[in-house]
Motif scaffolding. Sequence first.
Motif, short mmCIF file in Angstrom:
data_model
loop_
_atom_site.label_atom_id
_atom_site.label_comp_id
_atom_site.label_asym_id
_atom_site.label_seq_id
_atom_site.Cartn_x
_atom_site.Cartn_y
_atom_site.Cartn_z
N GLU A 227 38.64 31.08 51.36
CA GLU A 227 37.87 32.32 51.48
C GLU A 227 38.79 33.53 51.57
OE1 GLU A 227 33.83 32.68 53.71
OE2 GLU A 227 35.41 33.23 55.11
N THR A 228 39.88 33.39 52.34
CA THR A 228 40.85 34.49 52.44
C THR A 228 41.48 34.79 51.09
OG1 THR A 228 41.36 33.90 54.74
CG2 THR A 228 42.98 35.23 53.56
N LEU A 229 41.82 33.74 50.34
CA LEU A 229 42.41 33.92 49.02
C LEU A 229 41.41 34.60 48.08
CD1 LEU A 229 44.78 33.42 47.09
CD2 LEU A 229 43.82 31.15 46.63
N LEU A 230 40.15 34.24 48.20
CA LEU A 230 39.11 34.86 47.37
C LEU A 230 39.08 36.37 47.60
CD1 LEU A 230 36.53 34.98 45.63
CD2 LEU A 230 35.24 34.37 47.69
N PHE A 231 39.03 36.80 48.85
CA PHE A 231 38.91 38.23 49.13
C PHE A 231 40.20 38.99 48.80
CE2 PHE A 231 35.11 36.97 51.43
CZ PHE A 231 34.26 38.02 51.11
N ARG A 232 41.34 38.34 48.94
CA ARG A 232 42.58 39.00 48.52
C ARG A 232 42.61 39.21 47.01
NH1 ARG A 232 47.10 35.79 52.27
NH2 ARG A 232 46.57 36.84 54.25
N THR A 233 42.13 38.21 46.28
CA THR A 233 42.07 38.33 44.82
C THR A 233 41.10 39.42 44.41
OG1 THR A 233 42.52 35.94 44.66
CG2 THR A 233 41.71 37.05 42.68
N ILE A 234 39.94 39.47 45.08
CA ILE A 234 38.97 40.52 44.78
C ILE A 234 39.56 41.90 45.07
CG2 ILE A 234 36.77 41.52 45.51
CD1 ILE A 234 35.75 38.67 45.95
N ALA A 235 40.31 42.02 46.18
CA ALA A 235 40.90 43.31 46.53
C ALA A 235 41.89 43.77 45.46
CB ALA A 235 41.60 43.21 47.88
N TRP B 92 45.34 47.93 28.99
CA TRP B 92 46.06 46.87 29.68
C TRP B 92 45.59 46.73 31.13
CZ3 TRP B 92 47.89 43.41 26.83
CH2 TRP B 92 48.51 43.70 25.61
N LEU B 93 45.29 47.84 31.77
CA LEU B 93 44.76 47.77 33.13
C LEU B 93 43.41 47.05 33.14
CD1 LEU B 93 45.61 51.33 34.51
CD2 LEU B 93 46.50 49.16 35.38
N ALA B 94 42.59 47.33 32.12
CA ALA B 94 41.29 46.67 32.02
C ALA B 94 41.45 45.16 31.87
CB ALA B 94 40.50 47.25 30.84
N LEU B 95 42.36 44.74 31.00
CA LEU B 95 42.56 43.31 30.77
C LEU B 95 43.09 42.62 32.03
CD1 LEU B 95 44.09 43.42 27.18
CD2 LEU B 95 41.81 42.60 27.82
N LEU B 96 44.00 43.28 32.74
CA LEU B 96 44.51 42.72 34.00
C LEU B 96 43.40 42.61 35.05
CD1 LEU B 96 47.99 44.47 34.41
CD2 LEU B 96 47.56 42.02 34.14
N ALA B 97 42.55 43.64 35.11
CA ALA B 97 41.44 43.61 36.07
C ALA B 97 40.48 42.47 35.74
CB ALA B 97 40.69 44.95 36.04
N TYR B 98 40.15 42.30 34.47
CA TYR B 98 39.23 41.23 34.09
C TYR B 98 39.82 39.86 34.39
CZ TYR B 98 36.90 44.98 31.55
OH TYR B 98 36.27 46.15 31.22
N ALA B 99 41.11 39.67 34.10
CA ALA B 99 41.74 38.37 34.36
C ALA B 99 41.74 38.07 35.85
CB ALA B 99 43.17 38.37 33.81
N THR B 100 42.08 39.06 36.67
CA THR B 100 42.15 38.86 38.12
C THR B 100 40.77 38.57 38.70
OG1 THR B 100 44.03 40.39 38.23
CG2 THR B 100 42.93 39.87 40.30
N LEU B 101 39.78 39.34 38.27
CA LEU B 101 38.43 39.15 38.82
C LEU B 101 37.78 37.89 38.27
CD1 LEU B 101 37.33 42.88 38.82
CD2 LEU B 101 37.83 41.44 40.81
#
Length: 263
Positions: free
Chosen positions: A169-177, A124-133
């Motif tokens: 750009e700020t939203l992009l880096f927050r999402t990546i974080a 589940w952590l993997a799926l959440l990480a993939y969706a977010t990234l």
Amino acid sequence: MTIVLIAIALYLLAAGLLVLGVSQGNGHRMRLWLLPAVTAVALHGTAHLIAWRNAGGADLHFFAALSLVGLGMAALTSLVGAAGRMAALGVVVFPLAALTLFGYQHHGHLLAETLDWRLQLHAWLALLAYATLAIAALLAIMLWLQERALRRREFHQWLRALPPLVELETLLFRTIAVGFALLTATLLTGVLFVENLLSQHLVHKTVLSVLSWLAFGGLLLGRWRYGWRGAVAVRWTLAAMGLLILAFFGSKFVLELVLARPS
């Protein structure tokens, strides 16, 4: 099947309303997308729950995992869009979610794998990480398109649907974080809970996932230390996401659909 068809129709309706709102510059119309989108997300999740009940557990095979990532992307887009930021993402995300759900309905519904809670947590952590990234990758593409249009002084209607360049750009880096934190947790739970992590069918997945993690981490470090932005951020994001897609869905596709082996 009825639930799936209604969810797909609502996803497409939400995307259509967003397109109309962007093309007509109608902010009120753009808010109409939220109800069908949230309903579609709820029905999408319900379709999986019903399938898992019939299968005796969570199905995480290729098409099921792809659909769950689509569900996660749609849910994140609805959540962020409801707050008034980046609802335009839904123009791409909602049709993608509909497509992944369609694929799951017609090619998924396999017998569930027996996984204990630790492996389920890892999955589940993997799926959440993939969706977010994956959302971060779409934001990176939008950032590139926005910068390209502004440099060429091409002030298209769709630009008005996006936040200002700095905010995007700020939203992009927050999402990546956030995605990087989830990916870190995924790798840690893999090390702790997955037996034979370096077995033949997992070593390539592990190596590619670690490379993706290093790329995302390097991008965040470069942003903090050197102020990386613009085209550099876009290239790093897309390259790291490409590695992550190969690590998970690339390996699943080859093992499950080409070699007919469990992954």
